[in-house]
Design a protein around this motif. Sequence first.
Motif, PDB file in Angstrom:
ATOM      1  N   VAL A  78       1.395  -1.511 -10.191  1.00 54.22           N
ATOM      2  CA  VAL A  78       2.558  -2.385 -10.022  1.00 54.22           C
ATOM      3  C   VAL A  78       3.032  -2.390  -8.570  1.00 54.22           C
ATOM      4  CG1 VAL A  78       5.022  -2.528 -10.570  1.00 54.22           C
ATOM      5  CG2 VAL A  78       3.339  -2.343 -12.410  1.00 54.22           C
ATOM      6  N   ILE A  79       3.122  -1.216  -7.966  1.00 54.05           N
ATOM      7  CA  ILE A  79       3.567  -1.135  -6.571  1.00 54.05           C
ATOM      8  C   ILE A  79       2.612  -1.902  -5.667  1.00 54.05           C
ATOM      9  CG2 ILE A  79       3.895   0.431  -4.614  1.00 54.05           C
ATOM     10  CD1 ILE A  79       4.893   2.517  -6.647  1.00 54.05           C
TER      11      ILE A  79
ATOM     12  N   GLN B 113       0.836  -1.194   0.000  1.00 52.92           N
ATOM     13  CA  GLN B 113       0.000   0.000   0.000  1.00 52.92           C
ATOM     14  C   GLN B 113       0.876   1.252   0.000  1.00 52.92           C
ATOM     15  OE1 GLN B 113      -3.363   0.020  -0.408  1.00 52.92           O
ATOM     16  NE2 GLN B 113      -2.970  -2.170  -0.739  1.00 52.92           N
ATOM     17  N   ILE B 114       0.427   2.289  -0.649  1.00 54.26           N
ATOM     18  CA  ILE B 114       1.236   3.500  -0.822  1.00 54.26           C
ATOM     19  C   ILE B 114       0.997   4.513   0.294  1.00 54.26           C
ATOM     20  CG2 ILE B 114       1.628   5.457  -2.388  1.00 54.26           C
ATOM     21  CD1 ILE B 114       0.875   3.492  -4.681  1.00 54.26           C
TER      22      ILE B 114
ATOM     23  N   ARG C  82      -0.936  11.617  -4.732  1.00 56.77           N
ATOM     24  CA  ARG C  82      -2.388  11.518  -4.840  1.00 56.77           C
ATOM     25  C   ARG C  82      -2.903  10.232  -4.196  1.00 56.77           C
ATOM     26  NH1 ARG C  82      -2.986  12.447 -10.259  1.00 56.77           N
ATOM     27  NH2 ARG C  82      -3.200  14.668  -9.868  1.00 56.77           N
ATOM     28  N   ASN C  83      -2.071   9.210  -4.184  1.00 53.16           N
ATOM     29  CA  ASN C  83      -2.467   7.931  -3.599  1.00 53.16           C
ATOM     30  C   ASN C  83      -1.971   7.752  -2.169  1.00 53.16           C
ATOM     31  OD1 ASN C  83      -3.813   5.827  -5.643  1.00 53.16           O
ATOM     32  ND2 ASN C  83      -2.517   7.251  -6.785  1.00 53.16           N
ATOM     33  N   GLY C  84      -1.531   8.846  -1.537  1.00 49.29           N
ATOM     34  CA  GLY C  84      -1.304   8.817  -0.105  1.00 49.29           C
ATOM     35  C   GLY C  84       0.124   8.744   0.374  1.00 49.29           C
TER      36      GLY C  84
ATOM     37  N   ARG D  25       7.251   6.491   2.360  1.00 47.65           N
ATOM     38  CA  ARG D  25       8.311   7.447   2.022  1.00 47.65           C
ATOM     39  C   ARG D  25       8.979   7.003   0.724  1.00 47.65           C
ATOM     40  NH1 ARG D  25      10.864   6.084   7.712  1.00 47.65           N
ATOM     41  NH2 ARG D  25      10.248   4.085   6.799  1.00 47.65           N
ATOM     42  N   VAL D  26       9.156   7.984  -0.192  1.00 43.80           N
ATOM     43  CA  VAL D  26       9.497   7.620  -1.570  1.00 43.80           C
ATOM     44  C   VAL D  26      10.659   8.471  -2.088  1.00 43.80           C
ATOM     45  CG1 VAL D  26       8.599   7.311  -3.906  1.00 43.80           C
ATOM     46  CG2 VAL D  26       7.047   7.115  -1.946  1.00 43.80           C
TER      47      VAL D  26
END
Length: 260
Positions: free
Chosen positions: A221-222, A2-3, A27-29, A7-8
């Motif tokens: 994909v993630i 889950q996104i 946008r996806n959190g 942290r990215v």
Amino acid sequence: MQIKDKRVIVTGAANDLGLTFSRELLRNGASIIVLIDIRQPSGEQAVENLNNEFGRKRAVFLHCDVTNNSEFDATFKEALKILGGLDILINNAGVINELDYSKAIDVNVTAVIRGTLLGIQQMRKDSGGKGGVIVNISSIAGLRAVSQLPVYSATKHAVVSFSRSFAQPYHYDRTNVKVIVLCPGLTSIPVLEDLPQGISSTDILQKNQKVDSVAHGLIYVIRCAQNGSVWISEDEKPVYEVLLPDTLPQKKTEINVKEN
């Protein structure tokens, strides 16, 4: 994975596909994203726009030449300090340069390898990490021969092979870090620098794919892809997985035909 609240780090994120990836992740959190790129004015403007859209300090820009090993190491370390850890890494920096093949290899291959190793070192379970996801951005050109782009095609084949090798149980069982490959179609997505004489961008780039569709594919994909899987995003369609052989192809049987 889950996104939400993750942290990215995204490389090659100042504009185009990398920026669209960053926006879609927020946008996806995603809680915070560090955008790494050599294009400083574009990167700073991108971060300002993202923070205006999603809130203060959701995005941070770090200037870096990913082909400079010591600079990349230092920038990655700074990014980890800002993030307080790492959950998702997108190795997106890429370039089409058929004339300066050393630069193409440095950006498309060496920097991807280095970024992957830095990400695994930070996230690996056997060193106290929690695991994570690394998505390496290859290309359709990494799955087939492209006569006009032999260097680019070779570098993107390398990304596929390296990523699949690092996704094997030998590594994954110790690290708990998924390594996945996303292959966009040939669009205006890569940084296009130099082509051989007589070949123009219109000869090689597809016009019917938008970066938004590739970014939507990244999110899927993630969230859903298996470790080591390879995915294609093309023609504005949902991403789909391709199965590549893990063994050598069968040898062709020679048939001797005798004339009567």
